[in-house]
Design an enzyme around this catalytic site. Structure first.
Site, mmCIF file in Angstrom:
data_model
loop_
_atom_site.group_PDB
_atom_site.id
_atom_site.type_symbol
_atom_site.label_atom_id
_atom_site.label_comp_id
_atom_site.label_asym_id
_atom_site.label_seq_id
_atom_site.Cartn_x
_atom_site.Cartn_y
_atom_site.Cartn_z
ATOM 1 N N CYS A 103 -10.336 10.419 2.147
ATOM 2 C CA CYS A 103 -9.048 11.055 2.461
ATOM 3 C C CYS A 103 -9.234 12.547 2.702
ATOM 4 C CB CYS A 103 -8.054 10.797 1.335
ATOM 5 S SG CYS A 103 -8.679 11.269 -0.280
ATOM 6 N N GLU A 142 -0.774 9.558 -3.536
ATOM 7 C CA GLU A 142 -1.985 10.208 -2.998
ATOM 8 C C GLU A 142 -2.239 9.575 -1.636
ATOM 9 O OE1 GLU A 142 -3.457 12.693 -4.228
ATOM 10 O OE2 GLU A 142 -2.676 12.737 -6.276
HETATM 11 P P1 NAP Z 1 -3.093 1.110 2.560
HETATM 12 O O1 NAP Z 1 -3.125 0.124 3.645
HETATM 13 O O2 NAP Z 1 -1.903 1.956 2.394
HETATM 14 O O3 NAP Z 1 -3.409 0.303 1.218
HETATM 15 C C1 NAP Z 1 -3.507 0.929 -0.023
HETATM 16 C C2 NAP Z 1 -3.190 -0.069 -1.119
HETATM 17 O O4 NAP Z 1 -1.843 -0.510 -0.990
HETATM 18 C C3 NAP Z 1 -4.052 -1.328 -1.080
HETATM 19 O O5 NAP Z 1 -4.268 -1.764 -2.399
HETATM 20 C C4 NAP Z 1 -3.148 -2.293 -0.357
HETATM 21 O O6 NAP Z 1 -3.479 -3.639 -0.653
HETATM 22 C C5 NAP Z 1 -1.805 -1.909 -0.926
HETATM 23 N N1 NAP Z 1 -0.654 -2.299 -0.117
HETATM 24 C C6 NAP Z 1 -0.588 -2.516 1.215
HETATM 25 N N2 NAP Z 1 0.666 -2.887 1.563
HETATM 26 C C7 NAP Z 1 1.396 -2.903 0.427
HETATM 27 C C8 NAP Z 1 2.738 -3.228 0.126
HETATM 28 N N3 NAP Z 1 3.594 -3.604 1.060
HETATM 29 N N4 NAP Z 1 3.149 -3.134 -1.154
HETATM 30 C C9 NAP Z 1 2.309 -2.746 -2.122
HETATM 31 N N5 NAP Z 1 1.014 -2.465 -1.903
HETATM 32 C C10 NAP Z 1 0.562 -2.526 -0.635
HETATM 33 O O7 NAP Z 1 -4.301 2.130 2.662
HETATM 34 P P2 NAP Z 1 -5.784 1.774 2.948
HETATM 35 O O8 NAP Z 1 -5.880 1.446 4.384
HETATM 36 O O9 NAP Z 1 -6.270 0.795 1.967
HETATM 37 O O10 NAP Z 1 -6.501 3.164 2.601
HETATM 38 C C11 NAP Z 1 -6.683 4.177 3.544
HETATM 39 C C12 NAP Z 1 -5.655 5.269 3.377
HETATM 40 O O11 NAP Z 1 -5.656 5.785 2.051
HETATM 41 C C13 NAP Z 1 -5.935 6.458 4.243
HETATM 42 O O12 NAP Z 1 -4.757 6.900 4.849
HETATM 43 C C14 NAP Z 1 -6.448 7.501 3.272
HETATM 44 O O13 NAP Z 1 -6.291 8.825 3.716
HETATM 45 C C15 NAP Z 1 -5.653 7.206 2.070
HETATM 46 N N6 NAP Z 1 -6.313 7.734 0.858
HETATM 47 C C16 NAP Z 1 -5.744 8.761 0.173
HETATM 48 C C17 NAP Z 1 -6.376 9.287 -0.929
HETATM 49 C C18 NAP Z 1 -5.791 10.416 -1.740
HETATM 50 O O14 NAP Z 1 -6.226 10.608 -2.865
HETATM 51 N N7 NAP Z 1 -4.857 11.178 -1.228
HETATM 52 C C19 NAP Z 1 -7.593 8.761 -1.339
HETATM 53 C C20 NAP Z 1 -8.139 7.729 -0.600
HETATM 54 C C21 NAP Z 1 -7.493 7.214 0.488
HETATM 55 P P3 NAP Z 1 -4.423 -4.493 0.345
HETATM 56 O O15 NAP Z 1 -5.552 -3.594 0.744
HETATM 57 O O16 NAP Z 1 -4.864 -5.617 -0.506
HETATM 58 O O17 NAP Z 1 -3.586 -4.905 1.481
#
Ligand code: NAP
Ligand code: MG
Length: 526
Positions: free
Chosen positions: A278, A244
C-alpha cells in the site's frame, strides 16, 4: 470432512499458489451459522480476557514473538506459498514487523493503558480527575492478501493487548496466514476463543462479519472501494471503524539528494513485494537537474533484478485480477505515449503470475498509471522544474498514505515532508515508517481513517472513560440547589477573577467575592 466443513454445509474453497498454479489449501466457506457461532464465542470470551492482567498478556505476546522467531522459516514459507512472494519478502515484511509489534506491545501495553491523571478547573477543588482505557469488547478484523500475516497480526495483536477478543477474516487467498497467527498465539498461551479466524470469501463471509450486530469495532485493511462500504456498515451501527486503504505514494528526489541512495531506495520502494504494497513508491518526481543521472542509476539497478519466487528478488504477483490491472495501466500509458525503459510485459510461459520491474518515462497526467493505484511493479519517473510543481503532483490525487523525499539537506527534507498530504513521510528512505511499532500508522484523504501502532494506536482499541472522584465530607457544592443568595453575581465575579485580562476588573471582582465567599461559607455550613 472436518468439523468446520460439516458446519459450513461442506462448501469449501481452494487456495492456489500463484507462483506455481498448484493448490495449497482448501478451507470451509463459512456462512451465517458459523459467523454467528464465532462471534458469540468471542463475546463469551471477551469478559474473561478483559480481566487478564497485563503481566499475563505480556507473557503471551513475548512468547508468541519467540515462537515466531524459532520457527520463522516455516511461517515464512506459508506466507510465500499463498502469495507467490519470495521467502525474503515474507521474512522482512511479514515476520519482522509482527515480532517487533508483539514485543513492543508485550512490554508497553501496561504503560500505555494506565489511567491518566489530569488537572481540573479551579472551581472544582478537591477533585481527582483521570481517564481510563477499557477494552471495547469484540473487534472484527479484515485483512488483505499482500502482507497477509503482518496485516492480520497488527490489528489483532493491538486489539488483544488492549483486552479485546478478535474475529479475524483474512483474505480468502491467504487464509492460512491468518490461521498460523491463531496457532502461534494459542501456542503462546492465548485462551481459546480470544482470537478466532473465519474462513471464506469477502463477499460472503466478510460481508456477514461487517453486518454482524455482535461487534464493537471494525478494523479493515484493503481497497478504498470495499473500505468505504465497510465504513458505512460500521456507521449504520455506530461502532468505530479504522480503515487502512489504498495509496499512490510519491517519492521526491531533489538536486541535493545522494543519487545512489535515492536510486536504490526508489527501486526497492517500488518493487519490493512485487509492488503490492500500500505504501510502495508509485511515482518518482525528480529535479530536472539530476533527472538523467538518477534515471541511469535506477535503470542499472532495476535491470539486474531477477524474477522468481525461489531464486529471484521479485516474486510472483498474488492475484490474477491485480496483474490484469497492471497490464491495463501499462498498455494505457504506452498508447498515450509513455516510454517503457525496462519490463512492460509478462514473463515466462509458466503458470506463475510473474511481471517484471517496469520503469516508465514520458508519462502524463491523463494516464491511468498517474492517477490510479497500480499495486504492481511499475514505477513512473517524472522530472520537475521546481519543488512546488513536484508537491502539486505528489498531492494531487485522492490518496494520502505515505511519501518519501531524498535530499542531503535535512532542512529541505523537513520542509517538503511538512507539505506532503500523507499519513507518513520517510526522509532519505521509504516504507520504513510502517515497521517502527512506536509510530502511529494510517492515511489521510481516501487512504484511510484512524491510526494503529504506537501508544495512540493501542488506545484506539479502547473505550476511554473519564472519571472524577470527590472524597471529602461536604454536604453540598455552591452550585447545587438551592442556589445561594446572589449566586449569579458571585459566579460572574469568579469568572472575571479566573479569566479577565483587565486587572481592575479582576480586583473589583475579588473584592465583590469576599463577602459572598464568607456568606457562602456560613450558608454552606448551616
Ligand atoms: P480488498 O479487495 O478490499 O479486500 C480486502 C479484504 O476485504 C479481504 O479480506 C477481502 O476478502 C475482504 N472483502 C472483500 N469484499 C468484502 C465485503 N463485501 N465485505 C467484507 N469484506 C470484504 O483489497 P485487496 O485487493 O485484498 O487488497 C489490496 C488493497 O489493499 C489495495 O488497495 C491496497 O492499497 C490496500 N492496502 C492498504 C493497506 C494499508 O495499511 N493502508 C495495507 C495493505 C493493502 P477476500 O479477499 O476473501 O475477497
Ligand atoms: Mg480484492
Amino acid at each position: 470432512m472436518t468439523n468446520e466443513e460439516a458446519r459450513s454445509g461442506g462448501e469449501t474453497f481452494a487456495v492456489v499458489n500463484p507462483a506455481t498454479g498448484r493448490e495449497v489449501g482448501r478451507y470451509p466457506l463459512m456462512g451465517r451459522a458459523e459467523v454467528d457461532r464465532v462471534v458469540a464465542r468471542a463475546r463469551e470470551t471477551a469478559a474473561e480476557w478483559a480481566q487478564s492482567s497485563f503481566a499475563e498478556r505480556k507473557k503471551i505476546l513475548c512468547r508468541a514473538a519467540a515462537i515466531l522467531a524459532d520457527d520463522g522459516r516455516r511461517y515464512a514459507e506459508v506466507v510465500a506459498e499463498e502469495t507467490g512472494k519470495t521467502v525474503m519478502d515474507a521474512v522482512l515484511a511479514d515476520l519482522f514487523p509482527v515480532g517487533d509489534l508483539l514485543s513492543y506491545y508485550g512490554k508497553n501495553a501496561k504503560k500505555f493503558l494506565q489511567p491518566v491523571k489530569v488537572g481540573r478547573p479551579a472551581l472544582l477543588p478537591g477533585r481527582k480527575a483521570y481517564y481510563t482505557f477499557e477494552p471495547k469488547g469484540v473487534v472484527g478484523v479484515i485483512s488483505p492478501w499482500n502482507y497477509p500475516f503482518t496485516l492480520s497480526a497488527g490489528p489483532t495483536i493491538s486489539a488483544l493487548a488492549a483486552g479485546n477478543t478478535v474475529v479475524l477474516k483474512p483474505s480468502s487467498q491467504t487464509t492460512r496466514s491468518g490461521l498460523i497467527l491463531q496457532e502461534i498465539l494459542e501456542q503462546a498461551g492465548l485462551p481459546r476463543g480470544a482470537l478466532q479466524v473465519i474462513t471464506g470469501s469477502g463477499s460472503r463471509t466478510g460481508q456477514l462479519l461487517i453486518e454482524h450486530p455482535g461487534l464493537d469495532m471494525l478494523f479493515f485493511t484493503g481497497s478504498t472501494a470495499v473500505g468505504r462500504m465497510v465504513n458505512v456498515k460500521a456507521a449504520e451501527r455506530l461502532i468505530p471503524a479504522v480503515m487502512e486503504l489504498g495509496g499512490k505514494d510519491a517519492a521526491i528526489v531533489t538536486r541535493q539528494a545522494d543519487l545512489d541512495r535515492a536510486a536504490h531506495a526508489a527501486v526497492w520502494g517500488a518493487f519490493f513485494n512485487c509492488g503490492q504494497t500500500c505504501i510502495s513508491i508509485e511515482l518518482c518526481l525528480v529535479d530536472r537537474a539530476v533527472y538523467e543521472p538518477f534515471l541511469a542509476k535506477v535503470l542499472a539497478i532495476a535491470k539486474d533484478l531477477r524474477s522468481g519466487s525461489r531464486a529471484g528478488e521479485i516474486g510472483s504477483m498474488t492475484m490474477a485480477d491485480q496483474l490484469a490491472i497492471v497490464e491495463t495501466q501499462v498498455a494505457d500509458a504506452r498508447e498515450k505515449g509513455a516510454q517503457v525503459l525496462t519490463g512492460g510485459a509478462r514473463e515466462g510461459g509458466g503458470p506463475g503470475l510473474f511481471y517484471p520491474p517496469t520503469i516508465l518515462t514520458e508519462v502524463t497526467p491523463e494516464m491511468k498509471v498517474m492517477t490510479e493505484e497500480t499495486f504492481g511493479p511499475v514505477l513512473p519517473i517524472v522530472p520537475y522544474d521546481n519543488i512546488l510543481e513536484a508537491l502539486e503532483l505528489a498531492n494531487r490525487g485522492p490518496y494520502g498514505l505515505s511519501g518519501a523525499v531524498f535530499t542531503r539537506d535535512l532542512e529541505e527534507g523537513r520542509w517538503i515532508a511538512r507539505r506532503m498530504h500523507t499519513g507518513s513521510v520517510n526522509i532519505n528512505d521509504c516504507l520504513v515508517a510502517y515497521v517502527i511499532p512506536a509510530l502511529p500508522f494510517g492515511g489521510v484523504k481516501q487512504s484511510g481513517v484512524g491510526r494503529y501502532h504506537g501508544r495512540l494506536g493501542l488506545q484506539a482499541f479502547c473505550n476511554i472513560k473519564a472519571i472524577t472522584e470527590f472524597a471529602y465530607d461536604l454536604t453540598k457544592e455552591p452550585y447545587y440547589y438551592p442556589f445561594p443568595p446572589e449566586g449569579d453575581a458571585a459566579a460572574l465575579a469568579v469568572l472575571s477573577v479566573l479569566h479577565s485580562h483587565n486587572p481592575l476588573r479582576r480586583f473589583t471582582a475579588l473584592v465583590k467575592l469576599l463577602p459572598g465567599a464568607i456568606k457562602f461559607w456560613r450558608y454552606r455550613n448551616k
